[in-house]
Design an enzyme around this catalytic site. Structure first.
Site, PDB file in Angstrom:
ATOM      1  NE  ARG A  57      -2.358   1.050   3.715  1.00  0.00           N
ATOM      2  CZ  ARG A  57      -3.138   1.393   4.666  1.00  0.00           C
ATOM      3  NH1 ARG A  57      -4.214   1.604   5.082  1.00  0.00           N
ATOM      4  NH2 ARG A  57      -2.788   1.208   5.518  1.00  0.00           N
TER       5      ARG A  57
ATOM      6  CB  THR B  23      -1.590   7.256  -3.424  1.00  0.00           C
ATOM      7  OG1 THR B  23      -1.502   5.630  -2.781  1.00  0.00           O
ATOM      8  CG2 THR B  23      -0.929   8.434  -3.188  1.00  0.00           C
TER       9      THR B  23
ATOM     10  CG  ASP C  14       2.832  -3.048   9.235  1.00  0.00           C
ATOM     11  OD1 ASP C  14       3.080  -3.565   8.745  1.00  0.00           O
ATOM     12  OD2 ASP C  14       3.763  -1.734   8.558  1.00  0.00           O
TER      13      ASP C  14
ATOM     14  CG  ASP D 261       6.764  -3.908   9.609  1.00  0.00           C
ATOM     15  OD1 ASP D 261       6.971  -3.908   8.562  1.00  0.00           O
ATOM     16  OD2 ASP D 261       6.408  -2.035  10.224  1.00  0.00           O
TER      17      ASP D 261
HETATM   18  C1  PRP Z   1      -0.998  -3.848   4.568  1.00  0.00           C
HETATM   19  C2  PRP Z   1      -2.250  -5.466   4.747  1.00  0.00           C
HETATM   20  C3  PRP Z   1      -2.973  -5.119   3.665  1.00  0.00           C
HETATM   21  C4  PRP Z   1      -3.500  -3.770   2.975  1.00  0.00           C
HETATM   22  C5  PRP Z   1      -4.271  -3.588   4.380  1.00  0.00           C
HETATM   23  O1  PRP Z   1      -0.411  -4.476   3.978  1.00  0.00           O
HETATM   24  O2  PRP Z   1      -1.887  -7.210   4.981  1.00  0.00           O
HETATM   25  O3  PRP Z   1      -2.235  -5.763   2.250  1.00  0.00           O
HETATM   26  O4  PRP Z   1      -2.283  -2.960   4.260  1.00  0.00           O
HETATM   27  O5  PRP Z   1      -4.974  -1.789   3.305  1.00  0.00           O
HETATM   28  P1  PRP Z   1      -5.988  -2.152   2.047  1.00  0.00           P
HETATM   29  O6  PRP Z   1      -7.364  -2.262   2.681  1.00  0.00           O
HETATM   30  O7  PRP Z   1      -6.011  -0.097   2.505  1.00  0.00           O
HETATM   31  O8  PRP Z   1      -6.002  -1.438   0.988  1.00  0.00           O
HETATM   32  P2  PRP Z   1       0.531  -3.692   3.362  1.00  0.00           P
HETATM   33  O9  PRP Z   1       0.890  -2.521   2.428  1.00  0.00           O
HETATM   34  O10 PRP Z   1       1.361  -3.429   4.245  1.00  0.00           O
HETATM   35  O11 PRP Z   1       2.685  -4.891   2.927  1.00  0.00           O
HETATM   36  P3  PRP Z   1       3.189  -5.795   3.392  1.00  0.00           P
HETATM   37  O12 PRP Z   1       1.576  -6.930   4.339  1.00  0.00           O
HETATM   38  O13 PRP Z   1       3.575  -6.429   2.942  1.00  0.00           O
HETATM   39  O14 PRP Z   1       3.493  -5.214   5.118  1.00  0.00           O
END
Ligand code: PRP
Length: 206
Positions: A103, A107, A199, A202
């Protein structure tokens, strides 16, 4: 199709443990997979079975088997990998389809960086895995990708979901079922779920 809040006492207890701010990576992973087993149990309870005659210890016996093609499990990289073993424990023959999104933290839009789908995906039910459903952008993009590949039956398993993301998916994809261990209060102004888990990526990968 709908939202399924799986609020079994074991799940509520384990979600409480997941929320601890100083939880270790190994404990988070263990709990994530334990909860996923329970979500999988719930998300598969309407699966059709068919009869089969096998040779048992006392001769022929009729048994039940899951009907149709094996499901494809779709972990969303990275954090969805933290739930994958929980599904394999329950459905060892599931075929994996891996998609990668992160994400954009400014944005909040999902950015795709990997896709490898299982063979014959159009004949399989897809079980999407992601610990967090926040704005719903990542899930929306994953569902679109699966539908474009011909997938007709899609369910998503989440440890924690925000009302904003749930409403978006139920509106844009009323044919998709969402199974979540918790529905939280809201998103904060930077798109994190409150109270949430922090997170998850993480916490799973350190
Ligand atoms: C997180 C989570 C989802 C997303 C949710 O991933 O695991 O995939 O954000 O957000 P949304 O519903 O607003 O799209 P992240 O971008 O942190 O990536 P990662 O799993 O690689 O840590």
């Amino acid at each position: 199709m709908a939202l399924h809040l799986v609020d079994h006492p074991l799940i509520r207890h384990k979600v409480g443990l997941l929320r601890q701010h100083d939880i270790s990576t190994s404990h988070f992973r263990t709990l994530a997979n334990e909860i996923t087993r329970l979500l999988t149990y719930e998300a598969t309870k309407d699966f059709e079975t068919e009869k089969k005659i096998i040779k048992g210890w006392a001769g022929k016996v009729e048994v039940d088997c899951i009907k149709g093609k094996k499901v494809t499990v779709v972990p969303i990289l990275r954090a969805g990998l933290g739930m994958l073993d929980g599904v394999y424990d329950m459905i060892p023959g599931a075929k994996a389809s891996v998609v990668g999104f992160y994400r954009n933290e400014e944005t909040l839009e999902p950015v795709q960086y990997y896709v490898k789908l299982a063979k014959n995906i159009q004949e399989r039910m897809a079980l999407i895995l992601d610990p967090m459903l926040a704005t719903g952008g990542t899930l929306n993009a994953t569902i679109k990708l699966l539908k474009e590949a011909g997938c007709k039956s899609i369910r998503g398993l989440f440890l924690c979901a925000a009302p904003e993301g749930i409403n978006r998916i139920l509106t844009e994809h009323p044919d998709v079922d969402i199974y979540t261990a918790a529905v939280d209060e809201k998103l904060n102004d930077v798109g994190y779920i409150i109270p949430g888990l922090g997170d998850a990526g993480d916490k799973i990968f350190g």
